[in-house]
Design a protein around this motif. Structure first.
Motif, PDB file in Angstrom:
ATOM      1  N   PRO A 194       2.426  -6.183   3.140  1.00 27.29           N
ATOM      2  CA  PRO A 194       1.184  -5.905   3.651  1.00 27.29           C
ATOM      3  C   PRO A 194       0.641  -6.407   5.544  1.00 27.29           C
ATOM      4  N   GLU A 195       1.707  -6.057   6.312  1.00 28.16           N
ATOM      5  CA  GLU A 195       1.678  -6.081   7.926  1.00 28.16           C
ATOM      6  C   GLU A 195       1.914  -4.558   8.540  1.00 28.16           C
ATOM      7  N   GLY A 196       2.406  -3.520   7.355  1.00 28.93           N
ATOM      8  CA  GLY A 196       2.405  -2.272   7.481  1.00 28.93           C
ATOM      9  C   GLY A 196       3.699  -1.863   7.279  1.00 28.93           C
ATOM     10  N   ASN A 197       4.991  -2.794   7.479  1.00 30.57           N
ATOM     11  CA  ASN A 197       6.178  -2.128   7.475  1.00 30.57           C
ATOM     12  C   ASN A 197       6.371  -1.337   6.242  1.00 30.57           C
ATOM     13  N   GLU A 198       7.645  -0.002   6.843  1.00 24.86           N
ATOM     14  CA  GLU A 198       6.924   0.928   5.817  1.00 24.86           C
ATOM     15  C   GLU A 198       8.364  -0.098   4.629  1.00 24.86           C
ATOM     16  N   PHE A 199       8.415   0.791   3.908  1.00 20.99           N
ATOM     17  CA  PHE A 199       9.249   0.644   2.475  1.00 20.99           C
ATOM     18  C   PHE A 199       9.796   1.808   1.313  1.00 20.99           C
ATOM     19  N   ASP A 200      10.671   1.488   1.077  1.00 18.46           N
ATOM     20  CA  ASP A 200      10.936   2.833  -0.060  1.00 18.46           C
ATOM     21  C   ASP A 200      11.204   2.457  -1.091  1.00 18.46           C
ATOM     22  N   VAL A 201      10.528   2.813  -2.589  1.00 21.05           N
ATOM     23  CA  VAL A 201      10.692   2.859  -3.735  1.00 21.05           C
ATOM     24  C   VAL A 201      11.488   4.163  -4.806  1.00 21.05           C
ATOM     25  N   LEU A 202      12.799   3.483  -5.305  1.00 18.36           N
ATOM     26  CA  LEU A 202      13.952   4.571  -5.468  1.00 18.36           C
ATOM     27  C   LEU A 202      13.755   4.650  -6.668  1.00 18.36           C
ATOM     28  N   ARG A 203      14.472   5.409  -7.192  1.00 15.56           N
ATOM     29  CA  ARG A 203      14.632   6.193  -8.457  1.00 15.56           C
ATOM     30  C   ARG A 203      14.713   4.804  -9.679  1.00 15.56           C
ATOM     31  N   THR A 204      14.957   4.272 -10.433  1.00 19.63           N
ATOM     32  CA  THR A 204      15.221   3.193 -11.228  1.00 19.63           C
ATOM     33  C   THR A 204      16.707   2.833 -11.864  1.00 19.63           C
ATOM     34  N   LEU A 205      16.863   1.624 -11.596  1.00 17.67           N
ATOM     35  CA  LEU A 205      17.996   1.939 -12.250  1.00 17.67           C
ATOM     36  C   LEU A 205      17.619   0.623 -13.512  1.00 17.67           C
ATOM     37  N   ALA A 206      16.941   0.952 -14.307  1.00 20.55           N
ATOM     38  CA  ALA A 206      17.007  -0.071 -15.222  1.00 20.55           C
ATOM     39  C   ALA A 206      17.578   0.988 -16.654  1.00 20.55           C
ATOM     40  N   THR A 229       0.445  -1.027   0.223  1.00 22.03           N
ATOM     41  CA  THR A 229       0.023   0.163   0.331  1.00 22.03           C
ATOM     42  C   THR A 229       0.582   1.357  -0.087  1.00 22.03           C
ATOM     43  N   MET A 230       0.257   2.114  -0.008  1.00 24.13           N
ATOM     44  CA  MET A 230       1.000   3.388  -0.717  1.00 24.13           C
ATOM     45  C   MET A 230       0.596   4.031   1.000  1.00 24.13           C
ATOM     46  N   THR A 231       1.998   4.713   1.465  1.00 28.09           N
ATOM     47  CA  THR A 231       1.956   5.647   2.921  1.00 28.09           C
ATOM     48  C   THR A 231       2.016   7.095   2.765  1.00 28.09           C
ATOM     49  N   ASP A 232       2.213   7.247   4.372  1.00 29.79           N
ATOM     50  CA  ASP A 232       2.792   8.670   4.809  1.00 29.79           C
ATOM     51  C   ASP A 232       2.764   8.413   5.789  1.00 29.79           C
ATOM     52  N   VAL A 233       4.250   9.266   6.234  1.00 35.01           N
ATOM     53  CA  VAL A 233       5.395   8.476   7.519  1.00 35.01           C
ATOM     54  C   VAL A 233       5.250  10.407   7.068  1.00 35.01           C
ATOM     55  N   GLY A 234       5.110  11.558   6.900  1.00 33.63           N
ATOM     56  CA  GLY A 234       5.501  12.597   6.642  1.00 33.63           C
ATOM     57  C   GLY A 234       6.496  13.156   6.412  1.00 33.63           C
ATOM     58  N   GLN A 235       6.561  12.314   4.762  1.00 25.76           N
ATOM     59  CA  GLN A 235       7.655  12.076   3.909  1.00 25.76           C
ATOM     60  C   GLN A 235       7.074  14.009   2.877  1.00 25.76           C
ATOM     61  N   GLY A 236       6.451  14.172   3.358  1.00 26.46           N
ATOM     62  CA  GLY A 236       6.080  15.119   1.912  1.00 26.46           C
ATOM     63  C   GLY A 236       5.968  14.976   0.182  1.00 26.46           C
ATOM     64  N   SER A 237       5.476  16.071   0.029  1.00 26.33           N
ATOM     65  CA  SER A 237       5.233  15.494  -1.451  1.00 26.33           C
ATOM     66  C   SER A 237       6.035  15.391  -2.397  1.00 26.33           C
ATOM     67  N   ASP A 238       7.321  16.675  -2.127  1.00 25.50           N
ATOM     68  CA  ASP A 238       9.095  16.954  -2.786  1.00 25.50           C
ATOM     69  C   ASP A 238      10.020  15.837  -2.393  1.00 25.50           C
ATOM     70  N   ARG A 239       9.834  15.167  -3.205  1.00 25.91           N
ATOM     71  CA  ARG A 239      10.955  13.905  -3.116  1.00 25.91           C
ATOM     72  C   ARG A 239      10.815  13.289  -4.329  1.00 25.91           C
ATOM     73  N   ASN A 240      11.901  12.495  -4.377  1.00 26.21           N
ATOM     74  CA  ASN A 240      12.147  11.362  -5.606  1.00 26.21           C
ATOM     75  C   ASN A 240      12.040  10.066  -5.526  1.00 26.21           C
ATOM     76  N   TRP A 241      11.044   9.721  -4.478  1.00 29.16           N
ATOM     77  CA  TRP A 241      11.008   8.337  -3.573  1.00 29.16           C
ATOM     78  C   TRP A 241       9.831   7.933  -3.067  1.00 29.16           C
ATOM     79  N   VAL A 242       9.601   6.779  -3.433  1.00 26.60           N
ATOM     80  CA  VAL A 242       7.805   6.569  -2.785  1.00 26.60           C
ATOM     81  C   VAL A 242       7.721   5.911  -1.582  1.00 26.60           C
ATOM     82  N   VAL A 243       6.987   5.908  -1.082  1.00 25.70           N
ATOM     83  CA  VAL A 243       7.228   5.134   0.471  1.00 25.70           C
ATOM     84  C   VAL A 243       5.992   4.273   0.556  1.00 25.70           C
ATOM     85  N   MET A 244       5.948   2.941   0.688  1.00 23.66           N
ATOM     86  CA  MET A 244       5.353   2.174   0.567  1.00 23.66           C
ATOM     87  C   MET A 244       5.378   0.772   2.217  1.00 23.66           C
ATOM     88  N   ALA A 245       4.679   0.323   1.773  1.00 20.75           N
ATOM     89  CA  ALA A 245       4.193  -0.513   3.196  1.00 20.75           C
ATOM     90  C   ALA A 245       3.784  -2.200   2.926  1.00 20.75           C
TER      91      ALA A 245
END
Length: 136
Positions: A116-128, A98-114
């Motif tokens: 299925p049990e709510g543990n946050e993780f970040d999706v960073l820029r692609t390395l493709a 799920t998408m989640t908000d941990v106070g990261q704000g909207s001006d960022r170059n990563w996406v904060v997700m959680a």
């Protein structure tokens, strides 16, 4: 004298479910399991390999009775390797993130997700490779 970073342990309610989720996210395999514990990794560690060189740590999911209660103090960052960040976020949502908000704000170059049990993780820029990259 030195130590190696060999495992990262995640407390959770359902180790099998989280192991399956993270195996799909990271293309890992289950390498060991016992009652209330599942270990996943990109390789099967041996004492000889661990002593010879630093290798990627495995992830262990350990069953605990309580739910996650507060924001993680430690989290994983993942980087897509064969598509855009946007496409990876879409894939992870389909896996149960799920998408989640941990106070990261909207001006960022990563996406904060959680997971299925709510543990946050970040999706960073692609390395493709450059031709596969799209904006967030």
């Amino acid at each position: 004298m030195t130590s190696r970073f060999t495992e990262l342990v995640v407390d959770c309610r359902d180790p099998e479910r989280l192991a399956a989720f993270w195996c799909a996210v990271l293309d890992f395999k289950v390498i060991d399991r016992s009652e209330g514990r599942v270990e996943i990794g990109s390789w099967v560690p041996t004492v000889e390999d661990v002593r010879a060189r630093q290798m990627p740590p495995t992830l262990q999911f350990i069953q605990v009775p309580e739910d996650k209660a507060v924001k993680n103090r430690l989290h994983l960052d993942v980087s897509p390797i064969d598509g855009s960040t946007k496409d990876e976020v879409t894939r992870l949502l389909s896996l149960g993130a799920t998408m989640t908000d941990v106070g990261q704000g909207s001006d960022r170059n990563w996406v904060v997700m959680a997971d299925p049990e709510g543990n946050e993780f970040d999706v960073l820029r692609t390395l493709a490779p450059q031709q596969n990259q799209l904006d967030l």
